[in-house]
Design a protein around this motif. Structure first.
Motif, PDB file in Angstrom:
ATOM      1  N   SER A 151      12.747 -33.651  42.404  1.00  0.00           N
ATOM      2  CA  SER A 151      12.640 -33.890  40.979  1.00  0.00           C
ATOM      3  C   SER A 151      12.698 -32.519  40.317  1.00  0.00           C
ATOM      4  CB  SER A 151      11.335 -34.610  40.640  1.00  0.00           C
ATOM      5  OG  SER A 151      11.347 -35.069  39.313  1.00  0.00           O
ATOM      6  N   ASN A 152      13.060 -32.458  39.050  1.00  0.00           N
ATOM      7  CA  ASN A 152      13.108 -31.146  38.401  1.00  0.00           C
ATOM      8  C   ASN A 152      12.843 -31.261  36.906  1.00  0.00           C
ATOM      9  OD1 ASN A 152      15.569 -32.242  37.619  1.00  0.00           O
ATOM     10  ND2 ASN A 152      16.827 -30.753  38.703  1.00  0.00           N
ATOM     11  N   VAL A 153      12.862 -30.109  36.257  1.00  0.00           N
ATOM     12  CA  VAL A 153      12.554 -30.020  34.833  1.00  0.00           C
ATOM     13  C   VAL A 153      13.823 -29.692  34.063  1.00  0.00           C
ATOM     14  CG1 VAL A 153      11.220 -28.766  33.080  1.00  0.00           C
ATOM     15  CG2 VAL A 153      10.173 -29.354  35.272  1.00  0.00           C
ATOM     16  N   VAL A 154      13.998 -30.372  32.939  1.00  0.00           N
ATOM     17  CA  VAL A 154      15.149 -30.134  32.070  1.00  0.00           C
ATOM     18  C   VAL A 154      14.651 -30.025  30.627  1.00  0.00           C
ATOM     19  CG1 VAL A 154      16.826 -31.297  33.564  1.00  0.00           C
ATOM     20  CG2 VAL A 154      15.546 -32.635  31.869  1.00  0.00           C
ATOM     21  N   LEU A 155      15.568 -29.776  29.715  1.00  0.00           N
ATOM     22  CA  LEU A 155      15.230 -29.721  28.290  1.00  0.00           C
ATOM     23  C   LEU A 155      15.624 -31.037  27.630  1.00  0.00           C
ATOM     24  CD1 LEU A 155      14.208 -27.803  25.979  1.00  0.00           C
ATOM     25  CD2 LEU A 155      16.629 -27.386  25.486  1.00  0.00           C
ATOM     26  N   PHE A 156      14.628 -31.825  27.221  1.00  0.00           N
ATOM     27  CA  PHE A 156      14.878 -33.028  26.424  1.00  0.00           C
ATOM     28  C   PHE A 156      15.082 -32.597  24.971  1.00  0.00           C
ATOM     29  CE2 PHE A 156      13.100 -34.764  30.136  1.00  0.00           C
ATOM     30  CZ  PHE A 156      12.971 -36.151  30.098  1.00  0.00           C
ATOM     31  N   TYR A 157      15.928 -33.314  24.248  1.00  0.00           N
ATOM     32  CA  TYR A 157      16.040 -33.003  22.818  1.00  0.00           C
ATOM     33  C   TYR A 157      16.369 -34.256  22.008  1.00  0.00           C
ATOM     34  CZ  TYR A 157      21.171 -32.752  23.524  1.00  0.00           C
ATOM     35  OH  TYR A 157      22.483 -33.029  23.830  1.00  0.00           O
ATOM     36  N   ASN A 158      15.865 -34.266  20.777  1.00  0.00           N
ATOM     37  CA  ASN A 158      16.032 -35.366  19.835  1.00  0.00           C
ATOM     38  C   ASN A 158      17.314 -35.129  19.036  1.00  0.00           C
ATOM     39  OD1 ASN A 158      15.887 -36.888  17.361  1.00  0.00           O
ATOM     40  ND2 ASN A 158      13.691 -37.185  17.686  1.00  0.00           N
ATOM     41  N   LYS A 159      18.348 -35.883  19.372  1.00  0.00           N
ATOM     42  CA  LYS A 159      19.654 -35.706  18.737  1.00  0.00           C
ATOM     43  C   LYS A 159      19.595 -35.965  17.231  1.00  0.00           C
ATOM     44  CE  LYS A 159      23.237 -37.453  20.946  1.00  0.00           C
ATOM     45  NZ  LYS A 159      24.080 -36.303  21.348  1.00  0.00           N
ATOM     46  N   ASP A 160      18.778 -36.924  16.824  1.00  0.00           N
ATOM     47  CA  ASP A 160      18.694 -37.260  15.398  1.00  0.00           C
ATOM     48  C   ASP A 160      18.101 -36.113  14.587  1.00  0.00           C
ATOM     49  OD1 ASP A 160      19.719 -39.676  16.136  1.00  0.00           O
ATOM     50  OD2 ASP A 160      17.931 -40.858  15.658  1.00  0.00           O
ATOM     51  N   LEU A 161      17.072 -35.449  15.129  1.00  0.00           N
ATOM     52  CA  LEU A 161      16.485 -34.312  14.424  1.00  0.00           C
ATOM     53  C   LEU A 161      17.470 -33.155  14.330  1.00  0.00           C
ATOM     54  CD1 LEU A 161      12.797 -34.222  15.774  1.00  0.00           C
ATOM     55  CD2 LEU A 161      13.585 -34.962  13.514  1.00  0.00           C
ATOM     56  N   PHE A 162      18.221 -32.931  15.378  1.00  0.00           N
ATOM     57  CA  PHE A 162      19.220 -31.864  15.350  1.00  0.00           C
ATOM     58  C   PHE A 162      20.281 -32.151  14.282  1.00  0.00           C
ATOM     59  CE2 PHE A 162      17.405 -30.274  19.201  1.00  0.00           C
ATOM     60  CZ  PHE A 162      17.884 -28.969  19.353  1.00  0.00           C
ATOM     61  N   LYS A 163      20.724 -33.397  14.245  1.00  0.00           N
ATOM     62  CA  LYS A 163      21.755 -33.774  13.277  1.00  0.00           C
ATOM     63  C   LYS A 163      21.246 -33.643  11.849  1.00  0.00           C
ATOM     64  CE  LYS A 163      24.919 -37.561  12.107  1.00  0.00           C
ATOM     65  NZ  LYS A 163      25.372 -38.942  12.483  1.00  0.00           N
ATOM     66  N   ALA A 164      20.028 -34.108  11.611  1.00  0.00           N
ATOM     67  CA  ALA A 164      19.459 -34.052  10.268  1.00  0.00           C
ATOM     68  C   ALA A 164      19.283 -32.617   9.784  1.00  0.00           C
ATOM     69  CB  ALA A 164      18.119 -34.781  10.235  1.00  0.00           C
ATOM     70  N   ALA A 165      18.972 -31.709  10.717  1.00  0.00           N
ATOM     71  CA  ALA A 165      18.761 -30.303  10.345  1.00  0.00           C
ATOM     72  C   ALA A 165      20.049 -29.497  10.355  1.00  0.00           C
ATOM     73  CB  ALA A 165      17.749 -29.678  11.300  1.00  0.00           C
ATOM     74  N   GLY A 166      21.130 -30.109  10.787  1.00  0.00           N
ATOM     75  CA  GLY A 166      22.405 -29.404  10.844  1.00  0.00           C
ATOM     76  C   GLY A 166      22.424 -28.310  11.908  1.00  0.00           C
ATOM     77  N   VAL A 167      21.710 -28.536  12.993  1.00  0.00           N
ATOM     78  CA  VAL A 167      21.615 -27.546  14.076  1.00  0.00           C
ATOM     79  C   VAL A 167      22.450 -28.031  15.264  1.00  0.00           C
ATOM     80  CG1 VAL A 167      20.060 -26.361  15.674  1.00  0.00           C
ATOM     81  CG2 VAL A 167      19.320 -26.861  13.334  1.00  0.00           C
ATOM     82  N   ALA A 168      23.219 -27.128  15.835  1.00  0.00           N
ATOM     83  CA  ALA A 168      24.043 -27.478  16.992  1.00  0.00           C
ATOM     84  C   ALA A 168      23.161 -27.837  18.186  1.00  0.00           C
ATOM     85  CB  ALA A 168      24.965 -26.317  17.352  1.00  0.00           C
ATOM     86  N   GLU A 169      23.544 -28.858  18.929  1.00  0.00           N
ATOM     87  CA  GLU A 169      22.757 -29.314  20.071  1.00  0.00           C
ATOM     88  C   GLU A 169      22.795 -28.305  21.221  1.00  0.00           C
ATOM     89  OE1 GLU A 169      23.972 -33.218  21.255  1.00  0.00           O
ATOM     90  OE2 GLU A 169      23.577 -34.106  19.280  1.00  0.00           O
TER      91      GLU A 169
END
Length: 421
Positions: A151-169
């Motif tokens: 098992s391992n660790v990755v970076l989860f991210y909220n696509k909707d928050l990125f889109k709303a803030a205009g930040v590249a994923e």
């Protein structure tokens, strides 16, 4: 992902007892385990913990497939709950009654490999396994175990928050600077939305240290070496987030399920956590995905792995090696693990993992396996839990402003050096 996912370490054998076990293992090689050979058939015993609690039948299915393919070998399985397994195993190895093969997590593998308790595996076909997983169960240029699951660790991210803030994923090329620049834009304290969350702990520190090119212990494992430029960069990276782009201890950071609830409530843009959280986020009411964790000077993802080994005391080492090879690389094992979500198989051929890769959220499941291209394993000492607690305590103090990062690192290194003595 029951046993790896807990991110806790089973008791590592104390240094003095480890030496005694090594002497016993080498001095009692004539002491057979309970394996028996008669009439052209060989019986071997396999001790494990990871099948306990719901996967006993799955392991039996793999065993049946092995015995069909190897009709002269019978496998006797002994499954013990995780909480008592390592105490039982320690006693069995010391008394010369351990199974011909047994399961170890990485931390305990390091101890058993160093005290002579494990047989060297011969003519291993390394092409069957992900290289970083296979390497984890080697020592001094020899192979003493095979990776069973990971098992391992990755970076989860909220696509909707990125889109709303205009930040590249996030992308696989991101560095810490990219992550923190995005986190600053995504943090909106008025709405109680945070840009990032990464636990301030031993586990995250040794990983961040690896991402900065640093080493936790000296090559001879006799002293701590993390109070360095790389160590300071790692500690500052973790501590500087607190109160700026992620919640503080006073705001609940570090309490049970705080981070998972925050992410699931749509109040967290990025989250460093393990792939064992996929199922818990499956019904989240927003779009989300994962990426390989950003690095600093290099990539280094945290990996947690269990392996299968052969006892140095076994009189049936060849048969036992056939079993652990089948257990860790066969198509039957891959199929059973994937269909029952019993941790992930360690195989190199991703074509065999298609059912997992195409299983839905998150879409970028390839990041799970891409993370294995550059990994960092936990440092291991005899007094493991004390070391973990000491490092976490000092970093937490720095994050809360009770001491400087420099003082925290100095105190942590002194504490670890005292434990090493």
């Amino acid at each position: 992902m029951i046993n790896i996912a807990r991110r806790s370490v089973a008791p590592v054998i104390a240094a003095g007892l480890a030496l005694a076990l090594g002497a016993c293992a080498q001095g009692s090689a004539t002491k057979s385990s309970d394996a028996a050979s008669s009439g052209g058939k060989t019986t071997i015993r396999y001790m494990n913990f990871s099948a306990n609690g719901g996967h006993e039948k799955d392991l039996d299915t793999i065993k049946a497939a092995f015995e069909k393919a190897n009709p002269t070998i019978t496998v006797q399985i002994e499954t013990t709950p995780y909480d008592s397994y390592f105490t039982k195993l320690q006693t069995a190895v010391a008394g010369g009654t351990a199974g011909d093969a047994f399961e170890l997590n990485y931390e305990n593998f390091v101890t058993y490999a160093s005290n002579g308790s494990l047989a060297e595996l011969k003519n291993v076909d390394g092409s069957k396994y992900k290289p970083s997983l296979l390497q984890a169960f080697g020592a001094d240029g020899k192979q003493y175990g095979l990776p069973e699951s990971f098992s391992n660790v990755v970076l989860f991210y909220n696509k909707d928050l990125f889109k709303a803030a205009g930040v590249a994923e996030p992308t696989a090329d991101w560095t810490w600077k990219d992550e923190q620049a995005a986190a600053a834009k995504l943090t909106d304290k008025s709405k109680k939305v945070w840009g990032d969350y990464q636990p301030i702990s031993f586990f995250e520190f040794y990983k961040a240290l690896g991402q900065s090119g640093g080493q936790f212990l000296s090559p001879d494992k006799k002293s701590a070496t993390f109070n360095s430029d790389a160590g300071r960069a790692a500690a500052e990276f973790l501590v500087s987030k607190s109160g700026k782009t992620m919640p503080t201890e006073a705001q609940g950071a570090g309490t049970p399920d705080f981070d998972s609830k925050l992410f699931k409530d749509g109040k967290l843009a990025m989250w460093h956590t393990g792939i064992w959280m996929f199922s818990g986020m499956a019904d989240a009411k927003f779009a989300w995905d994962i990426a390989v964790e950003p690095g600093n000077t290099t990539k280094a993802s945290a990996m947690f792995t269990n392996g299968a080994v052969v006892s140095a005391q076994s009189k049936n080492q060849a048969a036992a090696q056939k079993w652990v090879t089948f257990l860790t690389s066969s198509d039957e094992m891959v199929q059973k693990r994937l269909e029952t979500s019993w941790e992930l198989p360690p195989v190199a051929d991703e074509a065999k993992l298609s059912s997992y890769l195409d299983a839905g959220k998150p879409a970028n499941r390839k990041a799970v396996f891409a993370s294995l291209d550059a990994t960092v394993l936990p440092p291991v000492i005899a007094r493991q839990q004390e070391m973990q607690d000491a490092v976490s305590k000092e970093l937490t103090s720095a994050a809360a402003g009770r001491k400087s990062v420099a003082a925290a690192l100095t105190d942590a290194e002194n504490a670890v050096n005292a434990l090493l003595k």
